[in-house]
Every structure is written in C-alpha cells, then in structure tokens.
Design a protein around this motif. Structure first.
Motif, PDB file in Angstrom:
ATOM      1  N   MET A  34       0.935  -0.860  -0.110  1.00  0.00           N
ATOM      2  CA  MET A  34      -0.077   0.017  -0.255  1.00  0.00           C
ATOM      3  C   MET A  34       0.949   1.036   0.433  1.00  0.00           C
ATOM      4  SD  MET A  34      -3.519  -1.183   0.221  1.00  0.00           S
ATOM      5  CE  MET A  34      -3.180   0.518  -0.223  1.00  0.00           C
ATOM      6  N   ARG A  35       0.581   2.145  -0.363  1.00  0.00           N
ATOM      7  CA  ARG A  35       1.183   2.820  -0.860  1.00  0.00           C
ATOM      8  C   ARG A  35       0.594   4.660  -0.973  1.00  0.00           C
ATOM      9  NH1 ARG A  35       5.057   1.044  -5.659  1.00  0.00           N
ATOM     10  NH2 ARG A  35       3.199  -0.117  -5.927  1.00  0.00           N
ATOM     11  N   TRP A  36       0.817   5.727  -0.323  1.00  0.00           N
ATOM     12  CA  TRP A  36       0.635   6.594  -0.231  1.00  0.00           C
ATOM     13  C   TRP A  36       1.865   8.225  -2.257  1.00  0.00           C
ATOM     14  CZ3 TRP A  36      -3.956   9.251   1.164  1.00  0.00           C
ATOM     15  CH2 TRP A  36      -4.983   8.299   1.503  1.00  0.00           C
ATOM     16  N   TYR A  37       0.595   8.322  -2.717  1.00  0.00           N
ATOM     17  CA  TYR A  37       1.075   9.371  -3.457  1.00  0.00           C
ATOM     18  C   TYR A  37       1.347  10.919  -3.866  1.00  0.00           C
ATOM     19  CZ  TYR A  37       3.599   5.315  -6.321  1.00  0.00           C
ATOM     20  OH  TYR A  37       3.846   3.516  -6.418  1.00  0.00           O
ATOM     21  N   LYS A  43       2.700  19.124 -11.486  1.00  0.00           N
ATOM     22  CA  LYS A  43       4.007  18.219 -10.886  1.00  0.00           C
ATOM     23  C   LYS A  43       3.693  16.839 -11.549  1.00  0.00           C
ATOM     24  CE  LYS A  43       6.692  21.021  -7.588  1.00  0.00           C
ATOM     25  NZ  LYS A  43       7.074  21.563  -6.553  1.00  0.00           N
ATOM     26  N   GLN A  44       4.589  16.198 -11.628  1.00  0.00           N
ATOM     27  CA  GLN A  44       4.742  14.976 -11.550  1.00  0.00           C
ATOM     28  C   GLN A  44       4.254  14.337 -10.606  1.00  0.00           C
ATOM     29  OE1 GLN A  44       8.034  12.641 -13.676  1.00  0.00           O
ATOM     30  NE2 GLN A  44       6.838  12.997 -15.160  1.00  0.00           N
ATOM     31  N   ARG A  45       3.587  12.452 -10.662  1.00  0.00           N
ATOM     32  CA  ARG A  45       3.344  12.547  -9.392  1.00  0.00           C
ATOM     33  C   ARG A  45       4.053  11.370  -7.896  1.00  0.00           C
ATOM     34  NH1 ARG A  45      -2.553   8.489  -9.715  1.00  0.00           N
ATOM     35  NH2 ARG A  45      -2.558  10.842 -10.009  1.00  0.00           N
ATOM     36  N   GLU A  46       4.042  11.951  -7.017  1.00  0.00           N
ATOM     37  CA  GLU A  46       5.868  11.301  -6.614  1.00  0.00           C
ATOM     38  C   GLU A  46       5.722   9.931  -5.153  1.00  0.00           C
ATOM     39  OE1 GLU A  46       7.957  14.623  -4.964  1.00  0.00           O
ATOM     40  OE2 GLU A  46       6.680  15.332  -3.533  1.00  0.00           O
ATOM     41  N   LEU A  47       6.111   9.226  -5.251  1.00  0.00           N
ATOM     42  CA  LEU A  47       5.876   8.272  -3.735  1.00  0.00           C
ATOM     43  C   LEU A  47       6.106   9.546  -2.599  1.00  0.00           C
ATOM     44  CD1 LEU A  47       4.587   5.575  -2.539  1.00  0.00           C
ATOM     45  CD2 LEU A  47       7.641   5.144  -3.562  1.00  0.00           C
ATOM     46  N   VAL A  48       4.918   8.865  -2.202  1.00  0.00           N
ATOM     47  CA  VAL A  48       4.792   9.789  -0.419  1.00  0.00           C
ATOM     48  C   VAL A  48       5.615   8.494   1.020  1.00  0.00           C
ATOM     49  CG1 VAL A  48       4.550  10.952   1.543  1.00  0.00           C
ATOM     50  CG2 VAL A  48       3.838  11.335  -0.771  1.00  0.00           C
TER      51      VAL A  48
END
Length: 114
Positions: A34-37, A43-48
């Motif tokens: 599971m990830r939050w972006y 701007k580009q979508r980035e992994l948080v």
C-alpha cells in the motif's frame, strides 16, 4: 478488484497536522503493498510513503520524520498521518494498492497555507 476511497484532506495552516485515510473495498490483510502518492499542480506524481503487508515502511526524504504511514488490516484501511505540514506539501494525495494488479483511489486534496 479492490477499490480505494481516500478521505481526510482539507485546508490547514503551515505547521499543522492532518490524517488521511484510504479505505479498501476488500481485504488488504496480506500479499500487497500500500502506498501514498501526491501530485502538485504542474508536477509529476511522486511517491510519499509505502507499507508492506508485514508493516515495513518507506518514506520519501522530503517527508521522513514528519509523515507516518500505518495500516489497520481489520478495517481494510491505510492511514497517512501528516504533521509539520509545509506549503510544499500542498497536493492531491492518492492511495495505491498493488498485489497481482494495481488499483488507485480518486485522491484527496491537501492544501497548506503559508
């Protein structure tokens, strides 16, 4: 397929806190990541942040020490606790489920006023 619904976004002053929730329509108890972006305007979508089924976590350098990702498998929910918010944290935040397929939520807006 698992469907995801994010909530908890809003307007907050710099230095404040918010907790985002991502509720899955099915079980997330095992075998997934599971990830939050986030994606800011232009701007580009980035992994948080990311969390495995076993609870191992990883963070982007820009949020490490300020954000905490966690999961409650019994509630099929992943959280992102955000504190010490900065103007540059302003973005739409998305939840992503990865197992044998990918699923994304619709996003929740976080706006930090300076």
């Amino acid at each position: 397929q698992v469907q995801l619904v994010e909530s908890g976004g809003g307007l907050v002053q710099a230095g404040g806190s918010l907790r985002l929730s991502c509720v899955a329509s099915g079980s997330i108890s095992s075998g997934n990541l599971m990830r939050w972006y986030r994606q800011a305007p232009g701007k580009q979508r980035e992994l948080v942040a990311a969390i495995t089924s076993g609870g191992s976590t990883n963070y982007a350098p820009s949020v490490k020490g300020r954000f905490t990702i966690s999961r409650d498998n019994a509630r099929n929910t992943v959280y992102l606790q955000m504190s010490g918010l900065k103007f540059e944290d302003t973005a739409v935040y998305y939840c992503r489920y990865t197992a044998t397929y990918d699923s994304w939520g619709q996003g929740t807006q976080v706006t930090v006023s300076s």
